[in-house]
Write an enzyme that holds these catalytic residues in place. Sequence first.
Site, mmCIF file in Angstrom:
data_model
loop_
_atom_site.group_PDB
_atom_site.id
_atom_site.type_symbol
_atom_site.label_atom_id
_atom_site.label_comp_id
_atom_site.label_asym_id
_atom_site.label_seq_id
_atom_site.Cartn_x
_atom_site.Cartn_y
_atom_site.Cartn_z
ATOM 1 C CE LYS A 25 39.711 6.549 77.713
ATOM 2 N NZ LYS A 25 39.091 5.216 77.794
ATOM 3 N NE ARG A 46 37.166 6.122 83.891
ATOM 4 C CZ ARG A 46 38.381 5.877 83.414
ATOM 5 N NH1 ARG A 46 39.297 6.820 83.438
ATOM 6 N NH2 ARG A 46 38.664 4.693 82.905
ATOM 7 N NE ARG A 49 45.183 -0.951 83.112
ATOM 8 C CZ ARG A 49 44.479 0.030 82.573
ATOM 9 N NH1 ARG A 49 44.993 0.758 81.589
ATOM 10 N NH2 ARG A 49 43.266 0.287 82.997
ATOM 11 N NE ARG A 78 44.789 -2.240 78.266
ATOM 12 C CZ ARG A 78 44.096 -1.109 78.426
ATOM 13 N NH1 ARG A 78 44.147 -0.161 77.496
ATOM 14 N NH2 ARG A 78 43.340 -0.915 79.477
ATOM 15 N NE ARG A 107 38.933 -1.247 83.519
ATOM 16 C CZ ARG A 107 39.911 -1.681 82.707
ATOM 17 N NH1 ARG A 107 40.263 -2.958 82.698
ATOM 18 N NH2 ARG A 107 40.521 -0.829 81.919
#
Length: 367
Positions: free
Chosen positions: A191, A266, A311, A305, A323
């Site tokens: 996204k 969300r 992160r 990633r 998640r």
Amino acid sequence: MIQLHDLHFKPFLSAQQISDAVNNLAYQINRDHKEDRPVFLGILNGSFMVMADLVRRFEGDCETAFIRTKSYEGTKSTGTIQLDMDLDISLEGRTVIIVENIVDTGLTVVSLSRKLKQHNPQHLKIATLFLKPEVYNRELEIDYVGQNIENKFVVGYGMDYNNLGRNLPELYVQAKQMKNIVLFGPPGAGKGTQAERLKEKYGLVHISTGDVFRYNIKNATELGKLAKTYIDKGNLVPDEVTINMLKAEVEKHPEAKGFIFDGFPRTEAQATALDGLLESKDTQVSGMVALEVDDEVLVERLLERGKSSGRADDANESVIRDRIKVYYNETAPLKDFYQKQNKYYGVDGVGSIDEITDRLSVEFDKL
Ligand code: AMP
């Protein structure tokens, strides 16, 4: 808010306010022409409602007739009018009252009035329920006006947008045309990457709630400290906190042509709050465009990633799986929320970045 074809409209005048304007028009005509047995000449198609309401308030004898003209294509005046002059009534020596629902530039009534003068009426008057004084060209005096209105495109009470809306008993005005897109998909669907490209392409403001939280964490704000306790575990930050933050972000861009919402909403509570926020700005969610990607591809992408993103929530496989689980439990049901409103557009999220931008663009173009 209502939708006609591709455009959205918001309430402008209530049925009661319209009725008051008709009363005002009827009062003036009764005062001047009650004894004259006038011919009320309605201009089709728009004037059929005001004709019906106006002649019922006329207190003397009268005749009614209609004439057809056409001057609008969509929402723009075409600058030329077509008249259908087959009148089945003689106007010679009569008091003729042309009845319009709305006069803006005056093109229609002025041309019509010139043509009708050739029929030698004794009096030729123009009555309109609504007048847009800002754009009226003033070539002729409008004798009777129900109410002045601003120069806005209106529908309802006989007036249409490409033939829809004439039956509405109230008047509606065109709402702001913004492209507000919810870019949807599980964590790792791409996204953020796609939003960066699409915001440039479409001139939209990109709001990523995840980015705003990370910015706050980095700057050790109160919001950041609070959010970090949830984010590090892969949980959602509470709705109230997130919604207030999102509202503040939207308020920073009063001139936006539209938004790409990335990572928001969300939950159903957030989706409802977003509807309320946009409604208060006379706009709405144009659509939810979702990147569809299999779970195992997501886990792989997020671990990859995590090697460079810094992160904490990308580095650990169990947090990643949490998640994704949170996504299925709390966020995925939003697909239903938007599908019910015919606003869900699914896109295959597996492929090269360019390919996926192209697929998303096909959907963005439609909205
Ligand atoms: P993202 O960058 O969108 O993957 O978001 C990272 C994390 O920020 C999420 O796992 C949540 O903990 C938090 N977060 C972001 N957006 C929201 C939201 N709309 N509601 C609740 N929490 C959010």
